[in-house]
Design a protein around this motif. Structure first.
Motif, short mmCIF file in Angstrom:
data_model
loop_
_atom_site.label_atom_id
_atom_site.label_comp_id
_atom_site.label_asym_id
_atom_site.label_seq_id
_atom_site.Cartn_x
_atom_site.Cartn_y
_atom_site.Cartn_z
N GLN A 299 -8.10 -5.54 0.52
CA GLN A 299 -6.98 -4.84 -0.12
C GLN A 299 -7.42 -4.26 -1.45
OE1 GLN A 299 -3.38 -7.11 -0.39
NE2 GLN A 299 -3.52 -7.89 1.70
N ARG A 300 -8.24 -5.02 -2.20
CA ARG A 300 -8.72 -4.54 -3.50
C ARG A 300 -9.51 -3.25 -3.34
NH1 ARG A 300 -9.85 -7.24 -8.39
NH2 ARG A 300 -11.01 -5.77 -9.72
N CYS A 301 -10.44 -3.24 -2.35
CA CYS A 301 -11.26 -2.05 -2.11
C CYS A 301 -10.41 -0.83 -1.78
CB CYS A 301 -12.24 -2.31 -0.96
SG CYS A 301 -13.58 -3.39 -1.46
N ILE A 302 -9.41 -1.03 -0.94
CA ILE A 302 -8.55 0.09 -0.57
C ILE A 302 -7.84 0.65 -1.80
CG2 ILE A 302 -6.51 0.75 0.76
CD1 ILE A 302 -7.35 -1.30 2.87
N LEU A 303 -7.31 -0.24 -2.64
CA LEU A 303 -6.64 0.21 -3.87
C LEU A 303 -7.62 0.98 -4.76
CD1 LEU A 303 -4.44 -2.90 -4.77
CD2 LEU A 303 -3.62 -0.65 -4.08
N GLU A 304 -8.84 0.46 -4.89
CA GLU A 304 -9.83 1.14 -5.73
C GLU A 304 -10.15 2.53 -5.18
OE1 GLU A 304 -12.22 -2.71 -7.62
OE2 GLU A 304 -12.86 -1.86 -5.71
N LYS A 305 -10.25 2.62 -3.84
CA LYS A 305 -10.50 3.93 -3.23
C LYS A 305 -9.37 4.90 -3.51
CE LYS A 305 -13.90 3.18 0.32
NZ LYS A 305 -14.91 2.81 -0.70
N MET A 306 -8.17 4.37 -3.69
CA MET A 306 -7.01 5.22 -3.98
C MET A 306 -7.00 5.62 -5.46
SD MET A 306 -4.06 3.13 -1.92
CE MET A 306 -2.65 4.09 -2.54
N GLY A 307 -7.94 5.05 -6.23
CA GLY A 307 -7.96 5.39 -7.65
C GLY A 307 -7.14 4.43 -8.51
N ILE A 308 -6.68 3.33 -7.91
CA ILE A 308 -5.95 2.33 -8.69
C ILE A 308 -7.02 1.42 -9.33
CG2 ILE A 308 -4.34 0.38 -8.61
CD1 ILE A 308 -2.97 2.98 -7.98
N ASN A 309 -7.07 1.37 -10.66
CA ASN A 309 -8.10 0.51 -11.26
C ASN A 309 -7.52 -0.69 -12.00
OD1 ASN A 309 -7.16 1.77 -13.57
ND2 ASN A 309 -8.79 3.31 -13.48
N GLU A 310 -6.20 -0.80 -12.01
CA GLU A 310 -5.60 -2.01 -12.60
C GLU A 310 -5.05 -2.84 -11.44
OE1 GLU A 310 -3.72 -1.65 -16.69
OE2 GLU A 310 -3.33 0.33 -15.84
N LEU B 82 0.81 -1.21 0.00
CA LEU B 82 0.00 0.00 0.00
C LEU B 82 0.85 1.27 0.00
CD1 LEU B 82 -3.10 0.04 2.34
CD2 LEU B 82 -3.00 0.00 -0.15
N LEU B 83 1.83 1.28 0.89
CA LEU B 83 2.68 2.46 1.02
C LEU B 83 3.45 2.71 -0.27
CD1 LEU B 83 3.64 4.75 2.75
CD2 LEU B 83 5.20 3.18 3.93
N THR B 84 3.95 1.64 -0.87
CA THR B 84 4.67 1.76 -2.15
C THR B 84 3.74 2.36 -3.20
OG1 THR B 84 6.09 -0.13 -1.65
CG2 THR B 84 5.82 0.46 -3.98
N THR B 85 2.52 1.84 -3.29
CA THR B 85 1.56 2.32 -4.28
C THR B 85 1.25 3.81 -4.06
OG1 THR B 85 0.58 0.11 -4.38
CG2 THR B 85 -0.75 1.91 -5.24
N PHE B 86 1.08 4.17 -2.80
CA PHE B 86 0.80 5.57 -2.44
C PHE B 86 1.95 6.48 -2.87
CE2 PHE B 86 -1.26 8.93 -0.39
CZ PHE B 86 -0.37 9.63 0.42
N ILE B 87 3.17 6.05 -2.59
CA ILE B 87 4.36 6.83 -2.95
C ILE B 87 4.47 6.99 -4.46
CG2 ILE B 87 6.89 6.71 -3.04
CD1 ILE B 87 6.76 5.53 -0.17
N LEU B 88 4.18 5.93 -5.20
CA LEU B 88 4.24 6.01 -6.67
C LEU B 88 3.24 7.05 -7.18
CD1 LEU B 88 4.47 2.18 -7.49
CD2 LEU B 88 6.31 3.86 -7.74
N GLN B 89 2.07 7.10 -6.56
CA GLN B 89 1.08 8.10 -6.95
C GLN B 89 1.59 9.51 -6.63
OE1 GLN B 89 -2.53 6.73 -4.88
NE2 GLN B 89 -3.45 6.25 -6.87
N GLU B 90 2.15 9.66 -5.45
CA GLU B 90 2.69 10.97 -5.04
C GLU B 90 3.77 11.45 -5.99
OE1 GLU B 90 1.94 12.37 -0.83
OE2 GLU B 90 3.79 11.16 -0.80
N LEU B 91 4.61 10.52 -6.44
CA LEU B 91 5.70 10.89 -7.35
C LEU B 91 5.18 11.21 -8.76
CD1 LEU B 91 8.45 8.31 -6.28
CD2 LEU B 91 8.54 10.79 -5.99
#
Ligand code: ATP
Ligand code: ATP
Lengths: 221, 221
Positions: free
Chosen positions: A104-115, A81-90
């Protein structure tokens, strides 16, 4: 050639990194375990040992130059999760992330990750389907409940001609092709017509609505 | 209803056990971690804490009554192999085992296990394929190098009619169906004929030899 980074050289990430490299992409493999990097470095363009939860370390790799970054960390949910968040921030332009389970899937979707990739769940669904419906060999789902399905010709149609079975007239199904067994394996059976007679071990590939396919299988069990 | 045992309640085994139970099979879930058994016991018929490398413990569960046993232990390769070997010794009629990597796969094949699951590798291959060939949405491989493939209509055919494109005459391909985008998603496009004109975002499902499909995509890129 695409530039792709894969983070997490477990079974899944390692296989993705190798397959992509075989297909001609330029892959940067990342893992914080030096042994994993040692094991993969000859199979990819670049391999670097770093902790992907370290924003500056990722940035130093010019991770935003990548066409896509695939996050394949498995067991360590927080690191994924933290890695994904950092990639978005960058500002990485395309992020594909692995989830283990619906939370975990729901959390990623809430972050706007759709793949989102769920290898264990995806294959588990296929395995359960195949164990429950052994006659169904392959299935491609389409919109509006349509499917293309490869099945063993059900018992009640063996010995009958295609004209007599009436896939289109009686079941609203289209026959795409017929696969017939020969000594060295299955072969596509040229141009099946109304006179073609189905025999044991024949496989038929049909297209139609799921409920009509199920009805065909049920009636001819 | 089938009686199935699933050994190893990790992400993969747990998902298989749950999916099979939802589909009506009678599932015995086995794991040596009590917490895993606690977490799964309400979702399956039976759940028992035991070490699957303990032959007498497995035998005490009447494991040979099962229609099939699925071994889903992942990280502990020795436990997966030993469990599989014990199941063979006890005479379980059908064994499906998980392998991580080609070495494990080869060992299982040498033991005579021919139903082998590699969820990480299988999905990794699909992911690498999709990242490399983004126009290909779905693919079903068939004998003799035939395929059924769902692809975005390539640029050079947009605005042209099916009759003008000549899938069958010029490319030896059969159009199975056309999927067209509308506000609420994709829909199967009724009965495409020679006058049907392809538009941006159309998806076509075609059947033919792999090389002719590749040629069609290449020529119309
Ligand atoms: N913070 C991190 N930075 C970089 N790599 C990481 C980090 N955390 C975990 N990894 C790596 O990710 C890889 C995969 O994760 P892990 O082994 O925990 O999951 P897994 O579910 O066993 O993976 P798989 O099913 O793909 O084998 C490991 O090689 C691990 O070293
Ligand atoms: N000898 C054993 N007997 C019974 N269960 C076992 C044994 N060894 C391992 N297991 C169980 O198998 C399950 C899956 O194995 P493990 O977690 O090591 O692999 P994994 O690769 O992380 O699995 P997954 O990818 O499915 O999450 C675990 O719940 C573990 O407790």
């Amino acid at each position: 050639a695409q530039k792709l980074a894969v983070i997490g050289m477990g079974q899944f990430g390692g296989a993705i990194a190798r397959r992509l490299t075989e297909k001609g992409s330029e892959v940067l493999a990342i893992d914080n375990d030096e042994e994993k990097i040692e094991a993969i470095k000859d199979d990819v363009a670049y391999a670097v040992t770093l902790d992907s939860t370290d924003k500056r370390a990722l940035d130093a790799q010019n991770i935003t130059d990548m066409d896509a970054v695939v996050v394949c960390i498995g067991a360590n949910f927080q690191a994924m999760l933290l890695t994904t968040f950092i990639l978005q921030e960058l500002g990485v332009k395309r992020i594909i992330a692995r989830a283990q389970g619906s939370t975990q899937r729901c959390i990623l979707e809430k972050m706007g990750i759709n793949e989102i990739l769920q290898p264990e769940e995806e294959v588990a669904n296929n395995v359960a389907e195949q164990l429950t419906n052994p006659g169904i060999l392959m299935c491609m789902t389409l919109p509006d409940d349509f499917e293309i399905i490869e099945i063993k010709a059900p018992k009640a149609v063996l010995g009958r001609t295609l004209g007599d079975i009436g896939l289109r007239e009686k079941y609203q199904l289209n026959l795409i092709t017929l696969l017939r067994k020969s000594e060295e394996g299955y072969h596509i059976q040229g141009i099946p017509d109304a006179h073609t007679q189905l025999v044991a071990d024949d496989l038929i590939v049909i297209f139609g609505k799921r409920k009509y396919i199920d009805r065909f299988i049920e009636i001819n069990r």
